[in-house]
Design an enzyme around this catalytic site. Structure first.
Site, PDB file in Angstrom:
ATOM      1  CG  HIS A 145      15.302  39.594  -1.074  1.00 18.01           C
ATOM      2  ND1 HIS A 145      14.038  39.187  -0.703  1.00 18.01           N
ATOM      3  CD2 HIS A 145      16.147  38.984  -0.219  1.00 18.01           C
ATOM      4  CE1 HIS A 145      14.132  38.366   0.329  1.00 18.01           C
ATOM      5  NE2 HIS A 145      15.390  38.226   0.654  1.00 18.01           N
ATOM      6  CG  ASP A 198      10.617  39.476  -1.265  1.00 21.99           C
ATOM      7  OD1 ASP A 198      10.696  39.358  -0.036  1.00 21.99           O
ATOM      8  OD2 ASP A 198      11.605  39.441  -2.016  1.00 21.99           O
TER       9      ASP A 198
HETATM   10  P1  NAX Z   1      22.446  28.256   5.582  1.00 22.94           P
HETATM   11  O1  NAX Z   1      23.432  28.997   6.406  1.00 22.94           O
HETATM   12  O2  NAX Z   1      21.627  27.169   6.191  1.00 22.94           O
HETATM   13  O3  NAX Z   1      23.202  27.609   4.341  1.00 22.94           O
HETATM   14  C1  NAX Z   1      24.144  28.292   3.590  1.00 22.94           C
HETATM   15  C2  NAX Z   1      25.122  27.277   3.083  1.00 22.94           C
HETATM   16  O4  NAX Z   1      26.011  27.928   2.202  1.00 22.94           O
HETATM   17  C3  NAX Z   1      25.980  26.631   4.181  1.00 22.94           C
HETATM   18  O5  NAX Z   1      25.872  25.224   4.089  1.00 22.94           O
HETATM   19  C4  NAX Z   1      27.368  27.131   3.884  1.00 22.94           C
HETATM   20  O6  NAX Z   1      28.371  26.178   4.185  1.00 22.94           O
HETATM   21  C5  NAX Z   1      27.272  27.385   2.387  1.00 22.94           C
HETATM   22  N1  NAX Z   1      28.274  28.305   1.865  1.00 22.94           N
HETATM   23  C6  NAX Z   1      28.794  29.419   2.429  1.00 22.94           C
HETATM   24  N2  NAX Z   1      29.720  29.957   1.636  1.00 22.94           N
HETATM   25  C7  NAX Z   1      29.782  29.180   0.531  1.00 22.94           C
HETATM   26  C8  NAX Z   1      30.567  29.224  -0.629  1.00 22.94           C
HETATM   27  N3  NAX Z   1      31.494  30.170  -0.816  1.00 22.94           N
HETATM   28  N4  NAX Z   1      30.376  28.281  -1.571  1.00 22.94           N
HETATM   29  C9  NAX Z   1      29.477  27.283  -1.391  1.00 22.94           C
HETATM   30  N5  NAX Z   1      28.720  27.185  -0.286  1.00 22.94           N
HETATM   31  C10 NAX Z   1      28.866  28.130   0.661  1.00 22.94           C
HETATM   32  O7  NAX Z   1      21.524  29.363   4.915  1.00 22.94           O
HETATM   33  P2  NAX Z   1      20.120  29.213   4.179  1.00 22.94           P
HETATM   34  O8  NAX Z   1      19.039  29.339   5.163  1.00 22.94           O
HETATM   35  O9  NAX Z   1      20.157  28.017   3.300  1.00 22.94           O
HETATM   36  O10 NAX Z   1      20.111  30.541   3.297  1.00 22.94           O
HETATM   37  C11 NAX Z   1      21.007  30.740   2.227  1.00 22.94           C
HETATM   38  C12 NAX Z   1      20.971  32.168   1.730  1.00 22.94           C
HETATM   39  O11 NAX Z   1      19.679  32.490   1.243  1.00 22.94           O
HETATM   40  C13 NAX Z   1      21.255  33.212   2.809  1.00 22.94           C
HETATM   41  O12 NAX Z   1      22.139  34.170   2.278  1.00 22.94           O
HETATM   42  C14 NAX Z   1      19.905  33.852   3.059  1.00 22.94           C
HETATM   43  O13 NAX Z   1      20.024  35.165   3.519  1.00 22.94           O
HETATM   44  C15 NAX Z   1      19.326  33.785   1.671  1.00 22.94           C
HETATM   45  N6  NAX Z   1      17.863  33.934   1.573  1.00 22.94           N
HETATM   46  C16 NAX Z   1      17.378  34.605   0.506  1.00 22.94           C
HETATM   47  C17 NAX Z   1      16.032  34.766   0.285  1.00 22.94           C
HETATM   48  C18 NAX Z   1      15.524  35.507  -0.907  1.00 22.94           C
HETATM   49  O14 NAX Z   1      14.306  35.682  -0.978  1.00 22.94           O
HETATM   50  N7  NAX Z   1      16.314  35.965  -1.852  1.00 22.94           N
HETATM   51  C19 NAX Z   1      15.050  34.247   1.252  1.00 22.94           C
HETATM   52  C20 NAX Z   1      15.574  33.186   2.152  1.00 22.94           C
HETATM   53  C21 NAX Z   1      16.997  33.365   2.591  1.00 22.94           C
HETATM   54  O15 NAX Z   1      17.001  34.230   3.690  1.00 22.94           O
END
Ligand code: NAX
Length: 330
Positions: free
Chosen positions: A189, A161
């Site tokens: 966020h 952000d």
């Molecule tokens: P993806 O869905 O591509 O990847 C998430 C991964 O986490 C998957 O491979 C899934 O298998 C794995 N996962 C789920 N539960 C798990 C667990 N208990 N233990 C280990 N792995 C697990 O999402 P992606 O685009 O990589 O985003 C990841 C997270 O970042 C999301 O929650 C998203 O909302 C968050 N974000 C946060 C941002 C921030 O500024 N704080 C910005 C970007 C993003 O949106």
């Protein structure tokens, strides 16, 4: 040569992981002379673990000089063993028909488990950055599940952000983004976050000296930053990943080196009551650090406009905390 630093990444086979791991392995966090060990954590799921195997093959194929070891696992006790930094990226996204409460409950269980596993297995100097959403509240849950780890080791990411806000101000003023400093993101966020243009600087002077369009600053600027995530999804058909990974690198980089003179950076930390924010909330503030100890920058002017925005984002975080308290997660 230096002893390696061990970094755990959860959700390592996900979109953000696919950018982040390669940046970490090439030295983006700790510099070009600091070896790293990667401990990569995924869900206990065949498809996720197979994907992670592929990512590990690609890490091998880079032959990174700084990458000392790579350890993929779906066992969190194993995954967090000896880690100096835990980057909690994995979480479960909101699916169709899923209530906000369901989401908090599903992710709550993930982050209580991970908090406990970090407390039990990580290195004594562990620091934790939560990226997975809702990141402030996920961090609050993990922190409360690991009470023996000092609260100043827990961070939730608002750097994307901050970077988005800097880039918007730079474009409006016709300067390079590096000319923009002192950019605070206050609060959550989420769409209630407040990017504080009043205290931002451009070439060392108030940003409002270069940008006289107050209507733009108070309206479209704020909402563009707040809704940038949705705009990326609309354009790309996928959520922001490379820029999120970049922001995670920036966050760790900034927390492990002295902050440049008179500047600051934004990250959500456990509130100590500064600026009247309720103690214990994970709230994004302006932060300065000497590279190990950090502090919330005090006496940043907060006018009436800012106060109202800060109150709104604090209220949202209080609501999230009440919801997870009710669910027995903290
Ligand atoms: P993806 O869905 O591509 O990847 C998430 C991964 O986490 C998957 O491979 C899934 O298998 C794995 N996962 C789920 N539960 C798990 C667990 N208990 N233990 C280990 N792995 C697990 O999402 P992606 O685009 O990589 O985003 C990841 C997270 O970042 C999301 O929650 C998203 O909302 C968050 N974000 C946060 C941002 C921030 O500024 N704080 C910005 C970007 C993003 O949106």
């Amino acid at each position: 040569s230096k002893a390696p630093i061990t970094v755990a990444v959860t959700g390592a086979a996900g979109q953000i992981g696919y950018s982040l791991l390669f940046r970490i392995a090439s030295g983006a966090l700790f510099g070009a002379d600091q070896p790293v060990n990667l401990r990569l954590i995924e869900r206990n799921d065949e498809k996720a673990m197979k994907g992670l195997t592929g990512v590990c093959m690609e890490l091998d194929d880079c032959a990174f000089p700084l990458l000392n070891s790579v350890h993929p696992t779906c066992d969190i006790d194993d995954g967090f063993t000896g880690v100096n930094w835990a980057l909690l990226v994995g979480s479960v996204p909101r699916g169709p028909g899923m209530e906000r409460k369901d989401l908090l409950s599903i992710n709550g269980k993930i982050f209580t488990g991970q908090g406990q596993a970090i407390e039990k297995n990580a290195a004594s100097d562990v620091r934790v950055l939560v990226v997975g959403n809702p990141c402030n509240t996920n961090c609050l849950i993990a922190m409360n599940s690991a009470k023996s780890i000092p609260t100043d080791r827990w961070f939730a990411m608002t750097r994307l952000d901050e970077n988005r806000a800097k880039s918007q101000l730079a474009a409006k003023a016709g300067v390079h983004s590096t000319a923009v400093t002192n950019m605070t993101i206050w609060g959550n966020h989420s769409a209630t976050q407040y990017p504080d243009f009043f205290n931002a600087k451009i070439n060392g002077k108030p940003a409002t000296d270069s940008i006289s369009d107050t209507e733009w600053l108070q309206g479209p600027f704020i909402s563009t930053v707040q809704k940038r995530g949705a705009a990326i999804i609309e354009a790309r058909g996928l959520s922001s990943a490379a820029s999120a990974a970049n922001a995670a690198c920036d966050t760790v980089y900034s927390l492990t080196r002295p902050t440049p003179a008179s500047d600051w950076t934004s990250v959500a930390v456990c509130s100590d009551g500064s600026y009247g924010i309720e103690k214990g909330l994970m709230f994004s503030f302006p932060i300065r650090t000497d590279g190990s100890k950090w502090e919330i920058v005090q006496d940043v002017p907060v006018n009436e406009f800012s106060q109202a925005k800060i109150k709104a984002t604090e209220d949202e975080l209080k609501e999230e905390r009440a919801a997870v308290t009710e669910l027995g997660l903290i």
